[in-house]
Design a protein around this motif. Sequence first.
Motif, mmCIF file in Angstrom:
data_model
loop_
_atom_site.group_PDB
_atom_site.id
_atom_site.type_symbol
_atom_site.label_atom_id
_atom_site.label_comp_id
_atom_site.label_asym_id
_atom_site.label_seq_id
_atom_site.Cartn_x
_atom_site.Cartn_y
_atom_site.Cartn_z
ATOM 1 N N SER A 145 11.959 5.648 -2.161
ATOM 2 C CA SER A 145 10.808 4.763 -1.995
ATOM 3 C C SER A 145 10.699 3.872 -3.214
ATOM 4 C CB SER A 145 9.524 5.583 -1.825
ATOM 5 O OG SER A 145 8.373 4.757 -1.897
ATOM 6 N N TRP A 146 10.382 2.613 -2.972
ATOM 7 C CA TRP A 146 10.252 1.678 -4.095
ATOM 8 C C TRP A 146 9.152 2.119 -5.051
ATOM 9 C CZ3 TRP A 146 10.471 -3.268 -0.567
ATOM 10 C CH2 TRP A 146 11.798 -3.473 -0.181
ATOM 11 N N ALA A 170 0.832 -1.203 0.000
ATOM 12 C CA ALA A 170 0.000 0.000 0.000
ATOM 13 C C ALA A 170 0.867 1.255 0.000
ATOM 14 C CB ALA A 170 -0.929 -0.009 1.205
ATOM 15 N N GLU A 171 1.952 1.249 0.795
ATOM 16 C CA GLU A 171 2.852 2.407 0.803
ATOM 17 C C GLU A 171 3.477 2.614 -0.564
ATOM 18 O OE1 GLU A 171 6.486 4.383 0.515
ATOM 19 O OE2 GLU A 171 6.508 2.180 0.673
ATOM 20 N N ALA A 172 3.888 1.519 -1.208
ATOM 21 C CA ALA A 172 4.475 1.628 -2.543
ATOM 22 C C ALA A 172 3.443 2.144 -3.547
ATOM 23 C CB ALA A 172 5.020 0.271 -2.990
ATOM 24 N N PHE A 196 14.374 -3.124 -10.872
ATOM 25 C CA PHE A 196 14.974 -3.562 -9.609
ATOM 26 C C PHE A 196 14.140 -3.188 -8.379
ATOM 27 C CE2 PHE A 196 18.734 -3.476 -12.463
ATOM 28 C CZ PHE A 196 19.038 -4.826 -12.378
ATOM 29 N N PRO A 197 13.604 -1.983 -8.271
ATOM 30 C CA PRO A 197 12.706 -1.731 -7.135
ATOM 31 C C PRO A 197 11.426 -2.561 -7.209
ATOM 32 C CG PRO A 197 12.734 0.139 -8.626
ATOM 33 C CD PRO A 197 13.846 -0.757 -9.048
ATOM 34 N N GLY A 198 10.948 -2.832 -8.422
ATOM 35 C CA GLY A 198 9.780 -3.692 -8.553
ATOM 36 C C GLY A 198 10.059 -5.108 -8.094
#
Length: 289
Positions: free
Chosen positions: A239-240, A222-224, A260-262
């Motif tokens: 943040s991702w 949810a944050e992402a 990469f963040p995903g």
Amino acid sequence: MSESAPAVAAAPAAFSRRGFRLHTLGGRFGLGVAVLLVITALLAPVLSPYSPEAIELSAELAPPGAGHLLGAGENGIDVLTHVLYGARVSLVVAFFAVIVSALVGVTLGGLAGYLGGWVDEVVMRVVDVLLAFPGILLAIFITSVLGPSLANVVFALSFTGWTGYARLARGQVLTLRERDYVQAARALGGGNARILFRHLLPNAAGPLLIQATFAFPGAILAEASLSFLGLGAPPGTPSWGALVDQGTQYLLVAPHVALFPGLALALTVLGFNFLGDAMRDALDPKRSQ
């Protein structure tokens, strides 16, 4: 009061016998991801090759290589650095969102189940109203009104997150409140608060702990999602979700910015879900025998 000791000891016995089912690949993988996330968050300043504020215009959108192991993003930010610091943001937001939701939900749900009457009606009707709205939409509305901030994200996620704990705690208390050890505690002069917080809620800790374990990856996701929409972490905060949002603009020329963040986000959510499954199996009396 003879039922109290076996009931309280049920959860630890399950842990010792099953060991969170860590002999399974899923349990070990989930625990490993959780430990890796904590270590990464704590040691982000040590592990990161650059400062999260550092920019290098000459390396903008550079592919993975010696200078930038995971490549560079917009304005030459180091993707590896932002992935490492993004783990800290995700962990902090999820931790506080789960803690606040659990404290509010368990307290209100426990009171509703134990006291009954108008207290039960009021709490459960509030829960029904909140559950009538999709949680992510309420979070988007709250953060859009309050503005992008990690504190606002925690508040938005906790605003609806406590309802699941409340329903679960109420159900557990309704099941346990007529047990013999509760009746014995009443006969010995135990007050309502002592019975609820000393006898009932500790015996409901297993299901509530499982609920929290599954809520943790939900809060991270949810944050992402909010950061992806520009409603989560403030601009400039690693943040991702924000990094994935940035990478969507360069998918054809620099796919590594979003890749990469995903992957970090997907791996974290998958790991915590496996850990939740392992804990559920360990605390299930039917499976732990």
